[in-house]
Design a protein around this motif. Sequence first.
Motif, PDB file in Angstrom:
ATOM      1  N   UNK A  81      54.278  36.418  40.663  1.00  0.00           N
ATOM      2  CA  UNK A  81      53.565  37.611  41.130  1.00  0.00           C
ATOM      3  C   UNK A  81      52.054  37.433  41.202  1.00  0.00           C
ATOM      4  N   UNK A  82      51.565  36.213  40.955  1.00  0.00           N
ATOM      5  CA  UNK A  82      50.123  35.986  40.946  1.00  0.00           C
ATOM      6  C   UNK A  82      49.517  36.337  42.309  1.00  0.00           C
ATOM      7  N   UNK A  83      48.364  36.982  42.272  1.00  0.00           N
ATOM      8  CA  UNK A  83      47.659  37.367  43.498  1.00  0.00           C
ATOM      9  C   UNK A  83      46.725  36.234  43.895  1.00  0.00           C
ATOM     10  N   UNK A  84      46.880  35.764  45.138  1.00  0.00           N
ATOM     11  CA  UNK A  84      46.073  34.649  45.623  1.00  0.00           C
ATOM     12  C   UNK A  84      45.481  35.008  46.983  1.00  0.00           C
TER      13      UNK A  84
ATOM     14  N   UNK B 120      47.970  36.599  49.666  1.00  0.00           N
ATOM     15  CA  UNK B 120      47.780  37.974  50.124  1.00  0.00           C
ATOM     16  C   UNK B 120      47.097  38.034  51.483  1.00  0.00           C
ATOM     17  N   UNK B 121      46.054  37.220  51.647  1.00  0.00           N
ATOM     18  CA  UNK B 121      45.267  37.218  52.873  1.00  0.00           C
ATOM     19  C   UNK B 121      44.417  35.961  52.890  1.00  0.00           C
ATOM     20  N   UNK B 122      43.674  35.775  53.976  1.00  0.00           N
ATOM     21  CA  UNK B 122      42.827  34.592  54.069  1.00  0.00           C
ATOM     22  C   UNK B 122      41.436  34.959  54.570  1.00  0.00           C
ATOM     23  N   UNK B 123      40.469  34.151  54.172  1.00  0.00           N
ATOM     24  CA  UNK B 123      39.091  34.275  54.633  1.00  0.00           C
ATOM     25  C   UNK B 123      38.664  32.922  55.165  1.00  0.00           C
TER      26      UNK B 123
ATOM     27  N   UNK C  88      37.729  43.164  49.365  1.00  0.00           N
ATOM     28  CA  UNK C  88      39.146  42.787  49.378  1.00  0.00           C
ATOM     29  C   UNK C  88      39.655  42.542  47.951  1.00  0.00           C
ATOM     30  N   UNK C  89      38.866  41.852  47.144  1.00  0.00           N
ATOM     31  CA  UNK C  89      39.252  41.571  45.757  1.00  0.00           C
ATOM     32  C   UNK C  89      39.370  42.885  44.986  1.00  0.00           C
ATOM     33  N   UNK C  90      38.392  43.756  45.119  1.00  0.00           N
ATOM     34  CA  UNK C  90      38.440  45.053  44.419  1.00  0.00           C
ATOM     35  C   UNK C  90      39.670  45.841  44.857  1.00  0.00           C
ATOM     36  N   UNK C  91      39.944  45.824  46.142  1.00  0.00           N
ATOM     37  CA  UNK C  91      41.093  46.543  46.692  1.00  0.00           C
ATOM     38  C   UNK C  91      42.392  45.983  46.103  1.00  0.00           C
TER      39      UNK C  91
ATOM     40  N   UNK D 113      44.129  37.627  36.938  1.00  0.00           N
ATOM     41  CA  UNK D 113      44.612  38.721  37.771  1.00  0.00           C
ATOM     42  C   UNK D 113      44.627  38.325  39.244  1.00  0.00           C
ATOM     43  N   UNK D 114      43.760  37.348  39.603  1.00  0.00           N
ATOM     44  CA  UNK D 114      43.660  36.929  40.991  1.00  0.00           C
ATOM     45  C   UNK D 114      43.083  35.519  41.057  1.00  0.00           C
TER      46      UNK D 114
END
Length: 120
Positions: free
Chosen positions: A74-77, A98-101, A113-116, A48-49
Amino acid sequence: MSKKIVIVDDQFGIRILLREVFQREGYRTFEAANGPNAIELVKTENPDLVLLDMKIPGMDGLEILENLKKISPDIKVIIMTAYEELDIIEEALELGALTSFTKPFDIDQLVREVKNRLGA
């Protein structure tokens, strides 16, 4: 059924930490230390991610991200980097991250962020 997360990082300690944190949150986790393993896991597990480190020997994070998007557009990364390299972060976002840390990151913020992103 619990959501699946693939953790891609060449640092063993980071993989263990993230595995423990996300398993405690109820996710199924899979780990890869390099690009080929990450790509194989995405093909076999359909996660899923993906949590993807950008600095991996051999195949770098951008190359891994490009391959993951070919397999599953569509993979969430979410990308992780030890450096605030804006050009790499920018390119990863353009490729569909999607975003970066930036490491060291706030683990609670990453979990939120992952839960969101997974709607949990």
